[in-house]
Design a protein around this motif. Structure first.
Motif, PDB file in Angstrom:
ATOM      1  N   UNK A  78       0.771  -1.202   0.001  1.00 52.41           N
ATOM      2  CA  UNK A  78      -0.064  -0.133  -0.044  1.00 52.41           C
ATOM      3  C   UNK A  78       0.775   1.258  -0.018  1.00 52.41           C
ATOM      4  N   UNK A  79       1.872   1.215   0.924  1.00 55.66           N
ATOM      5  CA  UNK A  79       2.894   2.218   0.850  1.00 55.66           C
ATOM      6  C   UNK A  79       3.458   2.632  -0.507  1.00 55.66           C
ATOM      7  N   UNK A  80       3.897   1.279  -1.220  1.00 55.34           N
ATOM      8  CA  UNK A  80       4.772   1.487  -2.508  1.00 55.34           C
ATOM      9  C   UNK A  80       3.596   2.202  -3.313  1.00 55.34           C
ATOM     10  N   UNK A  81       2.427   1.791  -3.379  1.00 54.50           N
ATOM     11  CA  UNK A  81       1.366   2.320  -4.269  1.00 54.50           C
ATOM     12  C   UNK A  81       0.950   3.735  -4.128  1.00 54.50           C
ATOM     13  N   UNK A  82       1.124   4.030  -2.810  1.00 53.09           N
ATOM     14  CA  UNK A  82       0.762   5.483  -2.473  1.00 53.09           C
ATOM     15  C   UNK A  82       1.720   6.473  -3.221  1.00 53.09           C
ATOM     16  N   UNK A  83       2.971   5.796  -2.923  1.00 54.60           N
ATOM     17  CA  UNK A  83       4.250   6.745  -3.434  1.00 54.60           C
ATOM     18  C   UNK A  83       3.985   6.921  -4.848  1.00 54.60           C
ATOM     19  N   UNK A  84       3.850   5.653  -5.793  1.00 53.17           N
ATOM     20  CA  UNK A  84       3.773   5.898  -7.101  1.00 53.17           C
ATOM     21  C   UNK A  84       2.683   6.827  -7.472  1.00 53.17           C
ATOM     22  N   UNK A  85       1.404   6.789  -6.703  1.00 57.14           N
ATOM     23  CA  UNK A  85       0.245   7.601  -7.109  1.00 57.14           C
ATOM     24  C   UNK A  85       1.034   9.356  -6.854  1.00 57.14           C
ATOM     25  N   UNK A  86       1.563   9.436  -5.767  1.00 58.45           N
ATOM     26  CA  UNK A  86       2.213  10.753  -5.783  1.00 58.45           C
ATOM     27  C   UNK A  86       2.961  11.234  -6.820  1.00 58.45           C
ATOM     28  N   UNK A  87       4.026  10.270  -7.117  1.00 57.64           N
ATOM     29  CA  UNK A  87       4.931  10.514  -8.103  1.00 57.64           C
ATOM     30  C   UNK A  87       4.315  10.746  -9.538  1.00 57.64           C
ATOM     31  N   UNK A  88       3.305   9.982  -9.862  1.00 55.83           N
ATOM     32  CA  UNK A  88       2.612  10.238 -11.034  1.00 55.83           C
ATOM     33  C   UNK A  88       1.750  11.701 -11.086  1.00 55.83           C
ATOM     34  N   UNK A  89       1.194  12.069  -9.837  1.00 51.84           N
ATOM     35  CA  UNK A  89       0.702  13.278  -9.928  1.00 51.84           C
ATOM     36  C   UNK A  89       1.588  14.335  -9.940  1.00 51.84           C
ATOM     37  N   UNK A  90       2.734  14.400  -9.518  1.00 54.67           N
ATOM     38  CA  UNK A  90       3.890  15.381  -9.252  1.00 54.67           C
ATOM     39  C   UNK A  90       4.179  15.262 -10.818  1.00 54.67           C
ATOM     40  N   UNK A  91       4.207  14.321 -11.574  1.00 56.61           N
ATOM     41  CA  UNK A  91       4.761  14.612 -13.105  1.00 56.61           C
ATOM     42  C   UNK A  91       3.647  14.972 -13.998  1.00 56.61           C
ATOM     43  N   UNK A  92       2.428  14.603 -13.582  1.00 57.00           N
ATOM     44  CA  UNK A  92       1.439  15.109 -14.130  1.00 57.00           C
ATOM     45  C   UNK A  92       1.235  16.648 -14.152  1.00 57.00           C
TER      46      UNK A  92
END
Length: 103
Positions: A78-92
């Motif tokens: 869950x932590x890894x998926x949350x970090x990936x979502x945040x990274x994706x939002x920052x990139x977007x």
């Protein structure tokens, strides 16, 4: 929430009060649009109706992803998926502020 984000629109579709709350951390301008206006725009303007359906679909997709994450994965996953979502939002956000140019 970011500029342009919406809040409480599900109450219009469910014909009920929206139970959520939001607290501003800075000064904000909030616009309230009555459900009658939203319904009238939805009936008379297809692009408004499509935008609203996209918004509801995105909310539902976010909910489903959150439920899947909470019920099917370990804490570290869950932590890894949350970090990936945040990274994706920052990139977007970065792409939207630089006009879509890659870095």
């Amino acid at each position: 929430m970011r500029p342009g984000d919406t809040f409480g629109e599900l109450g219009v579709f469910q014909k009920s009060q929206y139970a959520g709350t939001a607290t501003a951390l800075n000064y904000v301008t909030v616009y309230r649009i009555c459900k009658d206006v939203v319904n009238m725009l939805s009936r008379s303007n297809m692009s408004t109706c499509l935008a609203l359906s996209d918004l509801v679909a995105e909310r539902f997709r976010t909910f489903v992803d959150a439920m899947r994450c909470l019920t099917m994965n370990s804490r570290s996953t869950r932590l890894a998926e949350a970090l990936l979502r945040v990274a994706s939002q920052i990139a977007s956000r970065s792409r939207s502020t630089d006009g879509g140019r890659s870095r």
